[in-house]
Write an enzyme that holds these catalytic residues in place. Structure first.
Site, short mmCIF file in Angstrom:
data_model
loop_
_atom_site.label_atom_id
_atom_site.label_comp_id
_atom_site.label_asym_id
_atom_site.label_seq_id
_atom_site.Cartn_x
_atom_site.Cartn_y
_atom_site.Cartn_z
N ASP A 32 -92.86 -5.53 30.76
CA ASP A 32 -94.20 -5.27 31.73
C ASP A 32 -94.76 -3.73 31.09
OD1 ASP A 32 -92.85 -7.25 33.56
OD2 ASP A 32 -91.86 -5.68 34.01
N LYS A 137 -94.77 -11.85 37.00
CA LYS A 137 -93.39 -11.48 37.57
C LYS A 137 -93.38 -10.68 39.03
CE LYS A 137 -90.90 -9.17 34.28
NZ LYS A 137 -91.13 -8.00 35.56
N CYS A 170 -85.94 -4.36 34.79
CA CYS A 170 -87.12 -4.84 34.33
C CYS A 170 -86.03 -5.64 33.02
CB CYS A 170 -88.38 -5.40 34.78
SG CYS A 170 -88.91 -5.43 36.40
C1 C5J Z 1 -89.89 -2.72 35.68
C2 C5J Z 1 -89.65 -1.48 37.71
N1 C5J Z 1 -91.11 -2.71 34.43
N2 C5J Z 1 -88.87 0.12 37.18
N3 C5J Z 1 -89.86 -2.73 37.31
O1 C5J Z 1 -88.92 -1.74 35.38
O2 C5J Z 1 -89.64 -0.95 38.88
#
Ligand code: C5J
Length: 232
Positions: A32, A137, A170
């Site tokens: 991400d 995702k 994540c």
């Molecule tokens: C991730 C989030 N990628 N913190 N998402 O950690 O909402």
């Protein structure tokens, strides 16, 4: 300090103990690294976070990504986000909290956390090559409602070098999912970041505690050293 130990062929100086990887069965999984989390005006900032906290992970990830590309390692990028009609976004996620903008609302980088919008894309510094795999995702974990498990099986992957944002959300969720599926995960400590530095520290501790209950933790220098020694 384990990370400064003399490298042995194929062995990463990790905690709680060094780990020897079968490199052809190892993939780099970058979680991400999207504008929505990294830049002002995206999802992360709508939740009230200081997005500048995440910038520190970019260089270490870039170094490991370059090494992975040089050695022909399988590279997988993930992106968290939802379909434009929000059919894959649980109301409990969309309605939660009191963000300045909600998932799907128009923002300065397009609709917040929606696939295809500018904010959903990966930051230019780490942009995927056409040959690399990108997994979209809807959740925090990269295995939930995605093809990631099938991809790893297809390529014979047993080990994952994991980095990205955020450490405790994540990255941790994905490592826990991967651990339950039998993958060895080495989390790259300086290649992860959190909006909350204390959560970053704790997120890494949770992974490596109890003899590595979810996996191993190593810094990018240790990973790069082992990759170099392994491939020369
Ligand atoms: C991730 C989030 N990628 N913190 N998402 O950690 O909402």
């Amino acid at each position: 300090m384990l990370n400064s130990a003399k490298p042995t062929k194929g062995v990463i100086g990790a905690e709680p103990e060094p780990i020897k990887l079968d490199w052809p069965a190892t993939a780099l999984l970058i979680i991400d690294m999207q504008r929505d989390f990294m830049e002002p005006g995206g999802f992360g900032e709508t939740l009230g976070n200081d997005v500048s906290q995440l910038a520190r992970a970019v260089k270490p990830i870039g170094a490991v990504l370059t090494a992975a590309r040089d050695t022909g390692m399988l590279v997988i990028h993930t992106r968290e986000g939802h379909l434009p009609d929000l059919s894959d976004a649980p109301p409990a996620k969309v309605e939660r909290g009191a963000p300045s903008l909600r998932i799907g609302d128009p923002g300065p980088m397009g609709r917040i956390l929606i696939r295809g919008e500018a904010g959903h894309d990966i930051i230019p510094e780490l942009y995927p090559l056409d040959s690399e795999i990108v997994i979209d995702k809807p959740g925090k974990g990269a295995f939930y409602a995605t093809e990631l498990g099938d991809v790893l099986e297809k390529y014979g992957i047993e080990n994952l070098l994991v980095c990205g944002v955020t450490t405790e959300v994540c990255v941790n969720t994905t490592v826990r999912e991967a651990n339950d599926r039998g993958y060895r995960c080495v989390v790259i400590s300086d290649g992860c970041a959190s909006y909350f530095p204390e959560f970053h520290e704790m997120g890494l501790k949770m992974i490596k505690a109890q003899g590595g209950i979810f996996g191993w933790v190593a810094n990018s220098a240790a990973v790069l050293e082992a990759m170099k020694v392994s491939t020369t």
